[in-house]
Design a protein around this motif. Structure first.
Motif, PDB file in Angstrom:
ATOM      1  N   SER A  14       0.838  -1.197   0.000  1.00 22.96           N
ATOM      2  CA  SER A  14       0.000   0.000   0.000  1.00 22.96           C
ATOM      3  C   SER A  14       0.871   1.243   0.000  1.00 22.96           C
ATOM      4  O   SER A  14       2.058   1.192   0.328  1.00 22.96           O
ATOM      5  N   VAL A  15       0.268   2.344  -0.366  1.00 19.01           N
ATOM      6  CA  VAL A  15       0.845   3.660  -0.086  1.00 19.01           C
ATOM      7  C   VAL A  15       0.063   4.209   1.100  1.00 19.01           C
ATOM      8  O   VAL A  15      -1.161   4.322   1.049  1.00 19.01           O
ATOM      9  N   ASP A  16       0.768   4.473   2.194  1.00 19.84           N
ATOM     10  CA  ASP A  16       0.130   4.952   3.414  1.00 19.84           C
ATOM     11  C   ASP A  16       0.178   6.477   3.459  1.00 19.84           C
ATOM     12  O   ASP A  16       1.256   7.080   3.398  1.00 19.84           O
ATOM     13  N   LYS A  17      -0.982   7.083   3.563  1.00 18.17           N
ATOM     14  CA  LYS A  17      -1.105   8.544   3.633  1.00 18.17           C
ATOM     15  C   LYS A  17      -1.488   8.913   5.067  1.00 18.17           C
ATOM     16  O   LYS A  17      -2.477   8.419   5.599  1.00 18.17           O
ATOM     17  N   SER A  18      -0.693   9.777   5.720  1.00 19.72           N
ATOM     18  CA  SER A  18      -0.984  10.162   7.103  1.00 19.72           C
ATOM     19  C   SER A  18      -1.058  11.676   7.234  1.00 19.72           C
ATOM     20  O   SER A  18      -0.364  12.411   6.527  1.00 19.72           O
ATOM     21  N   THR A  19      -1.898  12.110   8.166  1.00 17.57           N
ATOM     22  CA  THR A  19      -2.105  13.550   8.340  1.00 17.57           C
ATOM     23  C   THR A  19      -2.569  13.843   9.765  1.00 17.57           C
ATOM     24  O   THR A  19      -2.800  12.928  10.562  1.00 17.57           O
ATOM     25  N   HIS A  20      -2.722  15.142  10.070  1.00 22.35           N
ATOM     26  CA  HIS A  20      -3.240  15.606  11.352  1.00 22.35           C
ATOM     27  C   HIS A  20      -4.433  16.526  11.115  1.00 22.35           C
ATOM     28  O   HIS A  20      -4.520  17.197  10.091  1.00 22.35           O
ATOM     29  N   PHE A  21      -5.347  16.550  12.080  1.00 20.29           N
ATOM     30  CA  PHE A  21      -6.480  17.480  12.035  1.00 20.29           C
ATOM     31  C   PHE A  21      -6.844  17.850  13.466  1.00 20.29           C
ATOM     32  O   PHE A  21      -6.324  17.263  14.426  1.00 20.29           O
ATOM     33  N   SER A  22      -7.730  18.820  13.620  1.00 22.59           N
ATOM     34  CA  SER A  22      -8.140  19.254  14.958  1.00 22.59           C
ATOM     35  C   SER A  22      -9.655  19.190  15.081  1.00 22.59           C
ATOM     36  O   SER A  22     -10.366  20.044  14.558  1.00 22.59           O
ATOM     37  N   GLY A  23     -10.138  18.159  15.749  1.00 23.56           N
ATOM     38  CA  GLY A  23     -11.565  18.031  16.008  1.00 23.56           C
ATOM     39  C   GLY A  23     -12.301  17.238  14.954  1.00 23.56           C
ATOM     40  O   GLY A  23     -12.326  17.630  13.783  1.00 23.56           O
ATOM     41  N   LEU A  24     -12.893  16.117  15.360  1.00 22.25           N
ATOM     42  CA  LEU A  24     -13.660  15.265  14.455  1.00 22.25           C
ATOM     43  C   LEU A  24     -15.148  15.539  14.669  1.00 22.25           C
ATOM     44  O   LEU A  24     -15.695  15.226  15.729  1.00 22.25           O
ATOM     45  N   VAL A  25     -15.780  16.144  13.670  1.00 26.59           N
ATOM     46  CA  VAL A  25     -17.188  16.508  13.769  1.00 26.59           C
ATOM     47  C   VAL A  25     -17.925  15.902  12.585  1.00 26.59           C
ATOM     48  O   VAL A  25     -17.581  16.162  11.424  1.00 26.59           O
ATOM     49  N   LYS A  29     -16.823  19.486   7.122  1.00 25.20           N
ATOM     50  CA  LYS A  29     -15.538  19.339   6.420  1.00 25.20           C
ATOM     51  C   LYS A  29     -14.400  19.415   7.441  1.00 25.20           C
ATOM     52  O   LYS A  29     -14.303  20.365   8.216  1.00 25.20           O
ATOM     53  N   ILE A  30     -13.570  18.384   7.448  1.00 26.96           N
ATOM     54  CA  ILE A  30     -12.432  18.326   8.367  1.00 26.96           C
ATOM     55  C   ILE A  30     -11.181  18.778   7.615  1.00 26.96           C
ATOM     56  O   ILE A  30     -10.776  18.150   6.633  1.00 26.96           O
ATOM     57  N   ARG A  31     -10.596  19.857   8.053  1.00 26.08           N
ATOM     58  CA  ARG A  31      -9.413  20.375   7.373  1.00 26.08           C
ATOM     59  C   ARG A  31      -8.159  19.682   7.924  1.00 26.08           C
ATOM     60  O   ARG A  31      -7.906  19.705   9.128  1.00 26.08           O
ATOM     61  N   CYS A  32      -7.404  19.113   7.019  1.00 21.31           N
ATOM     62  CA  CYS A  32      -6.219  18.329   7.391  1.00 21.31           C
ATOM     63  C   CYS A  32      -4.941  19.039   6.982  1.00 21.31           C
ATOM     64  O   CYS A  32      -4.921  19.817   6.018  1.00 21.31           O
ATOM     65  N   LYS A  33      -3.875  18.736   7.690  1.00 24.25           N
ATOM     66  CA  LYS A  33      -2.560  19.257   7.340  1.00 24.25           C
ATOM     67  C   LYS A  33      -2.011  18.502   6.129  1.00 24.25           C
ATOM     68  O   LYS A  33      -2.545  17.471   5.725  1.00 24.25           O
ATOM     69  N   GLN A  34      -0.940  19.030   5.568  1.00 24.56           N
ATOM     70  CA  GLN A  34      -0.319  18.385   4.400  1.00 24.56           C
ATOM     71  C   GLN A  34      -0.015  16.920   4.712  1.00 24.56           C
ATOM     72  O   GLN A  34       0.566  16.613   5.756  1.00 24.56           O
ATOM     73  N   PRO A  35      -0.399  15.999   3.840  1.00 29.05           N
ATOM     74  CA  PRO A  35      -0.186  14.582   4.125  1.00 29.05           C
ATOM     75  C   PRO A  35       1.265  14.141   3.937  1.00 29.05           C
ATOM     76  O   PRO A  35       2.016  14.757   3.179  1.00 29.05           O
ATOM     77  N   GLN A  36       1.596  13.079   4.636  1.00 29.12           N
ATOM     78  CA  GLN A  36       2.884  12.414   4.424  1.00 29.12           C
ATOM     79  C   GLN A  36       2.609  11.075   3.763  1.00 29.12           C
ATOM     80  O   GLN A  36       1.664  10.375   4.116  1.00 29.12           O
ATOM     81  N   PHE A  37       3.429  10.696   2.787  1.00 28.95           N
ATOM     82  CA  PHE A  37       3.248   9.441   2.069  1.00 28.95           C
ATOM     83  C   PHE A  37       4.397   8.488   2.397  1.00 28.95           C
ATOM     84  O   PHE A  37       5.562   8.891   2.391  1.00 28.95           O
ATOM     85  N   ASP A  38       4.046   7.246   2.688  1.00 30.09           N
ATOM     86  CA  ASP A  38       5.059   6.232   3.001  1.00 30.09           C
ATOM     87  C   ASP A  38       4.713   4.932   2.286  1.00 30.09           C
ATOM     88  O   ASP A  38       3.533   4.605   2.096  1.00 30.09           O
ATOM     89  N   ALA A  39       5.752   4.199   1.905  1.00 27.66           N
ATOM     90  CA  ALA A  39       5.548   2.851   1.354  1.00 27.66           C
ATOM     91  C   ALA A  39       5.103   1.940   2.469  1.00 27.66           C
ATOM     92  O   ALA A  39       5.702   1.928   3.551  1.00 27.66           O
ATOM     93  N   GLY A  40       4.022   1.187   2.251  1.00 25.38           N
ATOM     94  CA  GLY A  40       3.488   0.342   3.302  1.00 25.38           C
ATOM     95  C   GLY A  40       3.227  -1.082   2.864  1.00 25.38           C
ATOM     96  O   GLY A  40       3.379  -1.439   1.691  1.00 25.38           O
TER      97      GLY A  40
END
Length: 310
Positions: A14-25, A29-40
């Motif tokens: 897989s390609v793993d995409k990870s990010t951060h956000f503040s508050g799950l509602v 619309k949940i605004r996320c920070k720039q994602p990081q991509f890793d080989a998974g």
């Protein structure tokens, strides 16, 4: 072709995409920070762990579509040698998000698309040509892939005199035991299922692992105990190693890091009491990093030095 002592297999990367956000509602619309991509994917993560320990391996994995091309680029950036089996279907993606308000981690995993019979056969034929000292089969299987896939890998390993190390679960792991492996790494719940028990207490783990060994399912059973650490069992020995107390940021890749540490230590001819400590050190070090970054070598070295006296 260059020969490798260690070959890792990832049939469902897989390609793993990870990010951060503040508050799950919900429904907003949940605004996320720039994602990081890793080989998974299990085997790729194991190869990454070995690379961090200054070891080398060949990662064999499937690759399809634009995501598959991204996956190859990500593996190449890790300076890991690899060989791919191209597929018509697109390589899957996973998504990991951390809520900074609560530090809660949400992990969304997707199943891999169905592979054709010819693609599966091509993957198995690729393995059969390599004949490494250690063959690592790790991770989930694609949608529709027969549960005896890793058993077929086990038969290839026997024919090639390769020591097979398996990190999977469920029916796929049960099938492997019918043919036999060098080392398996179940958690306590998986071990219970393998021996037909509803659950296992800590004092029952040794006996359950030895039952698998006596039946020819594996020579070594490493049982992951999560935050408690791990045990390594052979027909003659039992070694419990407690997990060091570290500040945990993410558990993604901790199991694969443990396997990577174990395989690397085996390839360096370390004694088994050090092999399991390298596994626990690398697995614990991986939890100290965010997202899917695995571990830093300085953390693994420091934790191993601490564990040497435990």
């Amino acid at each position: 072709m260059k020969s490798f002592d260690i070959v890792t297999l990832t049939i469902n990367p897989s390609v793993d995409k990870s990010t951060h956000f503040s508050g799950l509602v919900a429904e907003q619309k949940i605004r996320c920070k720039q994602p990081q991509f890793d080989a998974g994917g299990g085997g790729i993560n194991v190869a990454k762990a070995i690379s961090r320990l200054r070891g080398s391996s060949l990662a064999v994995f499937t690759s399809g579509g634009a995501v598959g091309e991204m996956l190859k680029d990500l593996v190449a950036k890790e300076k890991i040698d690899f060989e791919t089996v191209e597929t018509e279907t697109v390589t899957r993606e996973n998504f990991i998000a951390v809520d900074d308000n609560t530090n809660s981690q949400y992990r969304f995993g997707f199943t891999g698309d169905v592979l054709s019979d010819s693609e599966v056969q091509n993957f198995l034929e690729t393995i059969s040509k390599l004949k490494p000292k250690y063959l690592v089969a790790s991770g989930s299987l694609n949608e529709g892939l027969s549960s005896d896939f890793y058993q077929k890998v086990a038969k290839i390993a026997k024919q090639s005199n390769s020591k097979l190390i398996v990190d999977t679960s469920g029916e796929a792991l049960k099938k492997v035991l019918e043919t036999g492996a060098y080392l398996i790494k179940p958690n306590v719940g998986e071990l219970a299922k393998l021996v037909g028990a509803e659950r296992l207490e800590m004092e029952e783990v040794n006996e359950a692992a030895k039952k698998i060994i006596a039946q020819g399912g594996a020579e070594i059973v490493v049982v992951s105990l999560g935050p408690q650490g791990a045990v390594l069992v052979t027909k003659d020995d039992y070694e419990f190693v407690p997990a060091p107390n570290v500040a945990k940021k993410s558990t993604v890749g901790a199991g694969d890091s443990m396997v990577g540490g174990i395989v690397w230590a085996l390839s360096q001819n370390k004694p088994l009491n050090e092999v399991i400590r390298w596994g626990v050190a690398c697995g614990s070090a991986a939890t100290m990093n965010e997202g899917t970054q695995l571990f830093k070598i300085e953390d693994a070295n420091r934790l191993f030095e601490w564990l040497k006296n435990k």
